[in-house]
Scaffold this motif. Structure first.
Motif, PDB file in Angstrom:
ATOM      1  N   HIS A 108       0.941  -1.379   0.080  1.00 32.64           N
ATOM      2  CA  HIS A 108       0.098   0.153   0.182  1.00 32.64           C
ATOM      3  C   HIS A 108       0.838   1.287   0.014  1.00 32.64           C
ATOM      4  N   THR A 109       2.006   1.218   0.509  1.00 31.86           N
ATOM      5  CA  THR A 109       2.925   2.492   0.574  1.00 31.86           C
ATOM      6  C   THR A 109       3.920   2.387  -0.501  1.00 31.86           C
ATOM      7  N   TYR A 110       4.309   1.076  -0.939  1.00 32.80           N
ATOM      8  CA  TYR A 110       5.331   1.035  -1.847  1.00 32.80           C
ATOM      9  C   TYR A 110       6.870   1.116  -1.310  1.00 32.80           C
ATOM     10  N   ASN A 111       6.867   0.985   0.021  1.00 30.66           N
ATOM     11  CA  ASN A 111       8.027   1.066   0.816  1.00 30.66           C
ATOM     12  C   ASN A 111       8.325  -0.282   1.262  1.00 30.66           C
ATOM     13  N   ILE A 112      10.008  -0.406   1.708  1.00 32.93           N
ATOM     14  CA  ILE A 112      10.360  -1.503   2.255  1.00 32.93           C
ATOM     15  C   ILE A 112       9.658  -2.118   3.323  1.00 32.93           C
ATOM     16  N   ASN A 113       9.496  -3.024   3.489  1.00 38.36           N
ATOM     17  CA  ASN A 113       8.576  -3.971   4.475  1.00 38.36           C
ATOM     18  C   ASN A 113       9.850  -4.182   5.806  1.00 38.36           C
ATOM     19  N   PRO A 114       9.183  -3.531   6.760  1.00 38.39           N
ATOM     20  CA  PRO A 114      10.408  -3.449   8.007  1.00 38.39           C
ATOM     21  C   PRO A 114      10.439  -4.956   8.526  1.00 38.39           C
ATOM     22  N   THR A 115       9.328  -5.708   8.462  1.00 41.79           N
ATOM     23  CA  THR A 115       9.309  -7.002   9.359  1.00 41.79           C
ATOM     24  C   THR A 115      10.174  -8.113   8.190  1.00 41.79           C
ATOM     25  N   LEU A 116      10.790  -7.529   7.286  1.00 42.86           N
ATOM     26  CA  LEU A 116      11.360  -8.605   6.455  1.00 42.86           C
ATOM     27  C   LEU A 116      13.112  -8.078   6.508  1.00 42.86           C
ATOM     28  N   ILE A 117      13.335  -7.196   7.195  1.00 43.65           N
ATOM     29  CA  ILE A 117      14.643  -6.794   6.926  1.00 43.65           C
ATOM     30  C   ILE A 117      15.503  -7.868   7.904  1.00 43.65           C
ATOM     31  N   GLU A 118      15.151  -7.933   9.225  1.00 42.21           N
ATOM     32  CA  GLU A 118      16.157  -8.918  10.256  1.00 42.21           C
ATOM     33  C   GLU A 118      16.475 -10.216   9.385  1.00 42.21           C
ATOM     34  N   ALA A 119      15.610 -10.796   8.890  1.00 38.83           N
ATOM     35  CA  ALA A 119      15.965 -12.132   8.176  1.00 38.83           C
ATOM     36  C   ALA A 119      16.913 -12.160   7.457  1.00 38.83           C
ATOM     37  N   VAL A 120      17.100 -11.183   6.680  1.00 39.66           N
ATOM     38  CA  VAL A 120      18.410 -11.216   5.596  1.00 39.66           C
ATOM     39  C   VAL A 120      19.590 -10.501   6.137  1.00 39.66           C
ATOM     40  N   VAL A 121      19.497 -10.040   7.424  1.00 36.59           N
ATOM     41  CA  VAL A 121      20.757  -9.587   8.235  1.00 36.59           C
ATOM     42  C   VAL A 121      21.965 -10.460   7.990  1.00 36.59           C
ATOM     43  N   SER A 122      23.066 -10.376   7.825  1.00 36.96           N
ATOM     44  CA  SER A 122      24.210 -11.609   7.849  1.00 36.96           C
ATOM     45  C   SER A 122      25.428 -10.813   8.344  1.00 36.96           C
ATOM     46  N   GLN A 133       9.634   6.046  -1.198  1.00 37.80           N
ATOM     47  CA  GLN A 133       9.113   6.060  -2.528  1.00 37.80           C
ATOM     48  C   GLN A 133       7.954   6.827  -2.986  1.00 37.80           C
ATOM     49  N   MET A 134       8.501   7.508  -3.935  1.00 34.89           N
ATOM     50  CA  MET A 134       7.405   8.661  -4.564  1.00 34.89           C
ATOM     51  C   MET A 134       6.867   9.788  -3.574  1.00 34.89           C
ATOM     52  N   GLY A 135       8.073   9.942  -2.712  1.00 36.98           N
ATOM     53  CA  GLY A 135       7.726  10.860  -1.629  1.00 36.98           C
ATOM     54  C   GLY A 135       7.318  10.503  -0.277  1.00 36.98           C
ATOM     55  N   MET A 136       6.703   9.120  -0.421  1.00 34.42           N
ATOM     56  CA  MET A 136       6.012   8.555   0.797  1.00 34.42           C
ATOM     57  C   MET A 136       7.122   8.165   1.680  1.00 34.42           C
ATOM     58  N   PRO A 137       6.919   8.672   3.048  1.00 35.27           N
ATOM     59  CA  PRO A 137       8.013   8.286   4.121  1.00 35.27           C
ATOM     60  C   PRO A 137       7.947   6.608   4.577  1.00 35.27           C
ATOM     61  N   CYS A 138       8.831   6.223   4.543  1.00 34.05           N
ATOM     62  CA  CYS A 138       8.917   4.687   4.936  1.00 34.05           C
ATOM     63  C   CYS A 138       8.678   4.815   6.452  1.00 34.05           C
ATOM     64  N   ASP A 139       8.680   3.648   6.997  1.00 38.70           N
ATOM     65  CA  ASP A 139       8.184   3.369   8.437  1.00 38.70           C
ATOM     66  C   ASP A 139       9.798   3.483   9.118  1.00 38.70           C
ATOM     67  N   LEU A 140      10.474   4.814   9.362  1.00 45.20           N
ATOM     68  CA  LEU A 140      11.701   4.769   9.879  1.00 45.20           C
ATOM     69  C   LEU A 140      11.813   4.051  11.334  1.00 45.20           C
ATOM     70  N   LYS A 141      10.702   4.606  12.135  1.00 48.24           N
ATOM     71  CA  LYS A 141      10.723   3.987  13.496  1.00 48.24           C
ATOM     72  C   LYS A 141      10.951   2.452  13.445  1.00 48.24           C
ATOM     73  N   ALA A 142      10.081   1.846  12.748  1.00 44.36           N
ATOM     74  CA  ALA A 142      10.276   0.274  12.733  1.00 44.36           C
ATOM     75  C   ALA A 142      11.694  -0.070  12.310  1.00 44.36           C
ATOM     76  N   ILE A 143      12.140   0.399  11.145  1.00 38.91           N
ATOM     77  CA  ILE A 143      13.500   0.143  10.655  1.00 38.91           C
ATOM     78  C   ILE A 143      14.471   0.539  11.662  1.00 38.91           C
TER      79      ILE A 143
END
Length: 388
Positions: A108-122, A133-143
């Motif tokens: 819905h926001t076309y921004n990175i899904n914060p819940t998927l980040i931790e799984a790819v940290v290496s 994306q397109m000016g819509m702020p991503c969920d920086l607090k969660a990130i």
């Protein structure tokens, strides 16, 4: 389409005599590259977004490159980011010899899904590069909550987000303060304000800001302004590898005038976005972008998801035949030939939302000078095209 009826562009910079006079001022001053106009633009930009410092460069891609270098990204490292962005985002990572690790987006926001980040940290992850994306702020607090657990810096690709805001600790703050570690902006003509082309980095880290200023001018130990203003002869040195990433004073002079227009531009764009939302709400199957309660977008782009039965290209062609420009959904870097030569840590089978966003959405015309009649035309033609 009537011959008298003008085509409606996807975007159109709002510029006038003030910008022309500013460019003339810089030209006649005799100092046309990285001089007093650049310094003034940097100070005014930093004040606007609430950052401690701002460093002007030639474009946002070079800004992203320097940001990644500053946080220590080097060959063999990984940087977590999105494929669903203009290819410059991923390219800047590869300029450092690092690999982008692609994470899927929220639909819905076309921004990175914060819940998927931790799984790819290496153990090779060096940074997170998020996109507003397109000016819509991503969920920086969660990130930031995720990245701080791993001591990873957050770089914001804010190319489209000048003038956007985020609710941070109970206060509305501008994107670019920054809320991660470094934010990077674009002044390309498709953006909300423009200098023809150009970029800006903001940070609260004075050492990184110092590095930006060295790198952007070939690593020169003494700036032009200091050398030319000195009362004694100074010989500069080049203690590090640098780049030619400078902004011209002509661009900066124009940018200073554009910055004055920015509040009015954002207010107008938000009004146009609200009118799109109201008048497209009843189109069956059409899904409209969502603005979270903690975000205020500048609506650099207004992206709609088409009904399932609609063919994206056909809808776009119908609108083009009516003199209305659109663009397909934001590209996915992993689908391009340049990104099919490496073994990515996150394969395309995990980027379903990113691919659907590219294939099922389109961006509607939205610019400051857009008239009510032009917007009504765009709405009417889109509505008809969706009724298949």
């Amino acid at each position: 389409m009537s011959e008298q009826m003008q085509n409606i562009p996807i975007a159109k910079p709002w510029m006038g005599e003030a910008e022309a006079d500013a460019a003339k001022r810089a030209i006649l001053s005799g100092w046309v590259t990285q001089g007093p106009e650049v310094a003034a633009f940097e100070q005014e930009f930093a004040t606007y977004v609430g950052a401690k410092s701002a460093c002007a460069v030639s474009n946002c891609t070079t800004a992203l490159h320097l940001a990644l270098l500053a946080v220590g990204v080097k060959p063999g490292d990984e940087v977590i980011t999105v494929s669903h962005s203009y290819i410059a985002t991923a390219n800047s990572i590869r300029y450092c010899g690092a690999l982008p690790v692609f994470v899927d987006i929220e639909p819905h926001t076309y921004n990175i899904n914060p819940t998927l980040i931790e799984a790819v940290v290496s153990d090779r992850t060096r940074a997170i590069l998020v996109v507003h994306q397109m000016g819509m702020p991503c969920d920086l607090k969660a990130i930031v909550e995720v990245t701080r657990r791993y001591n990873l810096p957050v770089i914001e690709d804010a190319a489209c987000a000048i003038g956007s805001e985020i609710l941070w600790n109970g206060e509305w703050e501008k994107i670019g303060k920054p809320h991660g570690d470094i934010a990077c902006f674009s002044f390309h003509p498709r953006k909300v304000i423009t200098t023809g082309d150009g970029g800006m980095l903001t940070t609260s880290n004075p050492e990184w800001d110092k590095q930006f200023r060295l790198w952007r001018q070939h690593g020169m130990s003494v700036s032009d302004t200091v050398r030319h203003g000195a009362k004694q002869v100074i010989f500069e040195t080049y203690p590090m590898l640098g780049y030619n990433y400078r902004m011209t004073d002509i661009q900066a002079a124009v940018g200073r005038e554009q910055l004055k227009r920015l509040p009015e531009i954002v207010a107008r764009r938000r009004l146009l976005a609200e009118q799109y939302r109201e008048k497209l709400a009843d189109v069956r199957g059409l899904k409209l972008p969502t603005e979270p309660v903690w975000a205020r977008s500048n609506w650099q782009g207004y992206c709609v998801r088409l009904p399932e039965e609609c063919d994206q290209k056909q809808v776009m062609q119908t609108m083009l035949d009516a003199g209305i420009s659109t663009r397909r959904g934001i590209m996915c870097a992993h689908r391009e030939a340049a990104y099919q030569i490496e073994a990515w840590s996150c394969g395309s089978d995990r980027l379903i939302e990113s691919e659907q966003a590219q294939d099922r959405t389109l961006v509607l015309p939205l610019f400051h000078q857009m008239t009510e009649e032009e917007q009504e035309r765009a709405i009417a033609v889109l509505t008809t095209a969706c009724q298949v």
